[in-house]
Motif scaffolding. Structure first.
Motif, mmCIF file in Angstrom:
data_model
loop_
_atom_site.group_PDB
_atom_site.id
_atom_site.type_symbol
_atom_site.label_atom_id
_atom_site.label_comp_id
_atom_site.label_asym_id
_atom_site.label_seq_id
_atom_site.Cartn_x
_atom_site.Cartn_y
_atom_site.Cartn_z
ATOM 1 N N LEU A 49 -4.004 -74.634 -8.048
ATOM 2 C CA LEU A 49 -3.021 -75.596 -7.548
ATOM 3 C C LEU A 49 -2.932 -75.588 -6.015
ATOM 4 O O LEU A 49 -2.113 -76.315 -5.442
ATOM 5 N N CYS A 50 -3.765 -74.776 -5.372
ATOM 6 C CA CYS A 50 -3.709 -74.618 -3.914
ATOM 7 C C CYS A 50 -4.892 -75.280 -3.213
ATOM 8 O O CYS A 50 -5.930 -75.549 -3.815
ATOM 9 N N ASP A 51 -4.714 -75.490 -1.921
ATOM 10 C CA ASP A 51 -5.816 -75.836 -1.014
ATOM 11 C C ASP A 51 -6.023 -74.660 -0.082
ATOM 12 O O ASP A 51 -5.051 -73.998 0.300
ATOM 13 N N GLN A 52 -7.279 -74.409 0.286
ATOM 14 C CA GLN A 52 -7.544 -73.389 1.287
ATOM 15 C C GLN A 52 -7.738 -74.075 2.632
ATOM 16 O O GLN A 52 -8.553 -74.985 2.760
ATOM 17 N N VAL A 53 -6.955 -73.665 3.626
ATOM 18 C CA VAL A 53 -7.014 -74.285 4.947
ATOM 19 C C VAL A 53 -7.225 -73.214 6.015
ATOM 20 O O VAL A 53 -6.866 -72.050 5.824
ATOM 21 N N GLU A 54 -7.821 -73.642 7.115
ATOM 22 C CA GLU A 54 -8.111 -72.734 8.220
ATOM 23 C C GLU A 54 -7.307 -73.148 9.446
ATOM 24 O O GLU A 54 -7.173 -74.337 9.750
ATOM 25 N N PHE A 55 -6.780 -72.160 10.168
ATOM 26 C CA PHE A 55 -6.038 -72.424 11.392
ATOM 27 C C PHE A 55 -6.619 -71.593 12.529
ATOM 28 O O PHE A 55 -6.914 -70.410 12.357
ATOM 29 N N ALA A 56 -6.785 -72.226 13.691
ATOM 30 C CA ALA A 56 -7.200 -71.495 14.885
ATOM 31 C C ALA A 56 -5.996 -70.773 15.478
ATOM 32 O O ALA A 56 -4.848 -71.113 15.188
ATOM 33 N N LEU A 74 -1.313 -65.887 3.010
ATOM 34 C CA LEU A 74 -2.222 -65.561 4.103
ATOM 35 C C LEU A 74 -3.375 -64.698 3.579
ATOM 36 O O LEU A 74 -3.192 -63.520 3.285
ATOM 37 N N ILE A 75 -4.535 -65.303 3.436
ATOM 38 C CA ILE A 75 -5.703 -64.566 2.956
ATOM 39 C C ILE A 75 -6.192 -63.602 4.033
ATOM 40 O O ILE A 75 -6.438 -62.419 3.792
ATOM 41 N N GLN A 76 -6.330 -64.123 5.245
ATOM 42 C CA GLN A 76 -6.796 -63.303 6.363
ATOM 43 C C GLN A 76 -6.268 -63.892 7.661
ATOM 44 O O GLN A 76 -6.232 -65.112 7.833
ATOM 45 N N GLY A 77 -5.838 -63.019 8.565
ATOM 46 C CA GLY A 77 -5.331 -63.480 9.840
ATOM 47 C C GLY A 77 -3.934 -62.964 10.112
ATOM 48 O O GLY A 77 -3.487 -61.983 9.515
ATOM 49 N N ALA A 78 -3.222 -63.646 11.015
ATOM 50 C CA ALA A 78 -1.865 -63.243 11.376
ATOM 51 C C ALA A 78 -1.050 -64.489 11.709
ATOM 52 O O ALA A 78 -1.549 -65.411 12.358
ATOM 53 N N VAL A 79 0.196 -64.502 11.266
ATOM 54 C CA VAL A 79 1.102 -65.624 11.552
ATOM 55 C C VAL A 79 2.468 -65.081 11.933
ATOM 56 O O VAL A 79 2.819 -63.939 11.629
ATOM 57 N N ALA A 119 0.029 -69.737 13.908
ATOM 58 C CA ALA A 119 -1.061 -68.778 13.697
ATOM 59 C C ALA A 119 -1.216 -67.928 14.954
ATOM 60 O O ALA A 119 -1.352 -68.466 16.058
ATOM 61 N N LEU A 120 -1.177 -66.620 14.796
ATOM 62 C CA LEU A 120 -1.319 -65.699 15.928
ATOM 63 C C LEU A 120 -2.741 -65.167 16.044
ATOM 64 O O LEU A 120 -3.089 -64.528 17.040
ATOM 65 N N GLU A 121 -3.534 -65.408 15.027
ATOM 66 C CA GLU A 121 -4.972 -65.163 15.016
ATOM 67 C C GLU A 121 -5.620 -66.318 14.261
ATOM 68 O O GLU A 121 -4.923 -67.113 13.621
ATOM 69 N N SER A 124 -7.032 -67.759 7.655
ATOM 70 C CA SER A 124 -7.416 -68.465 6.435
ATOM 71 C C SER A 124 -6.235 -68.388 5.473
ATOM 72 O O SER A 124 -5.737 -67.299 5.185
ATOM 73 N N VAL A 125 -5.798 -69.557 4.989
ATOM 74 C CA VAL A 125 -4.530 -69.642 4.272
ATOM 75 C C VAL A 125 -4.675 -70.465 2.994
ATOM 76 O O VAL A 125 -5.355 -71.493 2.973
ATOM 77 N N LEU A 126 -4.035 -69.996 1.912
ATOM 78 C CA LEU A 126 -3.859 -70.821 0.719
ATOM 79 C C LEU A 126 -2.560 -71.591 0.886
ATOM 80 O O LEU A 126 -1.529 -71.005 1.231
ATOM 81 N N ARG A 127 -2.612 -72.897 0.623
ATOM 82 C CA ARG A 127 -1.430 -73.745 0.795
ATOM 83 C C ARG A 127 -1.116 -74.448 -0.521
ATOM 84 O O ARG A 127 -1.988 -75.072 -1.119
ATOM 85 N N ILE A 128 0.125 -74.336 -0.968
ATOM 86 C CA ILE A 128 0.529 -74.967 -2.220
ATOM 87 C C ILE A 128 1.693 -75.918 -1.944
ATOM 88 O O ILE A 128 2.654 -75.564 -1.258
ATOM 89 N N SER A 129 1.595 -77.132 -2.458
ATOM 90 C CA SER A 129 2.606 -78.148 -2.192
ATOM 91 C C SER A 129 3.914 -77.840 -2.917
ATOM 92 O O SER A 129 3.937 -77.116 -3.914
ATOM 93 N N LYS A 130 4.994 -78.431 -2.405
ATOM 94 C CA LYS A 130 6.304 -78.274 -3.048
ATOM 95 C C LYS A 130 6.254 -78.793 -4.485
ATOM 96 O O LYS A 130 6.851 -78.194 -5.393
ATOM 97 N N THR A 131 5.520 -79.877 -4.707
ATOM 98 C CA THR A 131 5.381 -80.427 -6.066
ATOM 99 C C THR A 131 4.750 -79.412 -7.003
ATOM 100 O O THR A 131 5.217 -79.201 -8.131
ATOM 101 N N ASN A 132 3.693 -78.740 -6.528
ATOM 102 C CA ASN A 132 3.015 -77.756 -7.373
ATOM 103 C C ASN A 132 3.824 -76.466 -7.510
ATOM 104 O O ASN A 132 3.730 -75.774 -8.524
ATOM 105 N N ILE A 133 4.620 -76.141 -6.483
ATOM 106 C CA ILE A 133 5.527 -74.999 -6.613
ATOM 107 C C ILE A 133 6.521 -75.261 -7.740
ATOM 108 O O ILE A 133 6.765 -74.398 -8.598
ATOM 109 N N ASP A 134 7.101 -76.452 -7.742
ATOM 110 C CA ASP A 134 8.062 -76.810 -8.802
ATOM 111 C C ASP A 134 7.380 -76.804 -10.168
ATOM 112 O O ASP A 134 7.991 -76.393 -11.175
ATOM 113 N N LYS A 135 6.125 -77.235 -10.201
ATOM 114 C CA LYS A 135 5.358 -77.220 -11.444
ATOM 115 C C LYS A 135 5.161 -75.787 -11.937
ATOM 116 O O LYS A 135 5.320 -75.491 -13.134
#
Length: 211
Positions: A49-56, A74-79, A119-121, A124-135
């Protein structure tokens, strides 16, 4: 021989595509097992139910005064999460690899909040929408896991408040150094100081004193 070569090529591609997802499912399970040991299948459903997104580094994941539409892992990195006050950012939370985060204030209320997440580094992040959270919340496993996660967040928030009110700045830094040494190594001194509720100068004095 050509058929065999193509079959092997296809198999290798399948492994390349599938294994990272399986690894993420295992990371999710391991990160939550200390609170509740849900079966791996529950986390597979979560990942689906997630998307994997990357942040610089320095990318804004969620803007201040905007409504939050996602929860994150947060799969890897720092926020870090921050609020603006008196011409300065105050750090509310710092997170590194393998942890859940988000603007819960906005997500739960459905309204904008002053919280900014950055993002402080490179992250790589998994992102789940509010709709899918409710699901997810409507599933038997979700109805069990979400209250546990909410309880964990509440306990951590209250523990930090108690520490701010009862411990000295040096005691708070030493506690962070002992419990989360990698955080201290990877996050800037400015953000660490703000998270501890002290000035950068005070943190520098503490660091010199304990060396």
């Amino acid at each position: 021989m050509v058929f065999l070569t193509e079959h092997i090529k296809h198999f290798k591609q399948s492994v390349t595509i599938t294994n990272p997802l399986l690894m993420i499912e295992k990371i999710l399970k391991k990160s939550f097992d200390k609170y509740y040991e849900a079966p791996l299948g529950a986390w597979k459903y979560f990942v689906d139910l997630c998307d994997q997104v990357e942040f610089a580094k320095k990318d804004i994941i969620k803007e201040a005064d905007k409504k939050e539409h996602y929860g994150y892992f947060l799969i890897q990195g720092a926020v870090g999460s921050f609020v603006w006050n008196n011409d300065n950012y105050i750090c509310l939370d710092l997170l590194i690899d393998n942890d859940f985060f988000g603007d819960d204030l906005s997500l739960l209320s459905g309204k904008p909040s002053p919280i900014e997440i950055k993002a402080l580094e490179k992250s790589s992040v998994l992102r789940i929408s509010k709709t899918n959270i409710d699901k997810l919340r409507q599933t038997p496993m979700g109805s069990l896991l979400f209250p546990i996660g909410d309880q964990k967040a509440l306990i951590e928030k209250e523990q930090k408040q108690i520490e701010l009110m009862t411990l000295t700045a040096e005691e708070r830094y030493l506690g962070l150094l002992q419990s989360r040494p990698e955080l201290v190594q990877r996050i800037s001194q400015k953000d660490i100081a703000s998270y501890l509720g002290i000035s950068t100068q005070s943190l520098s004095r503490i660091r010199r004193k304990i060396k």
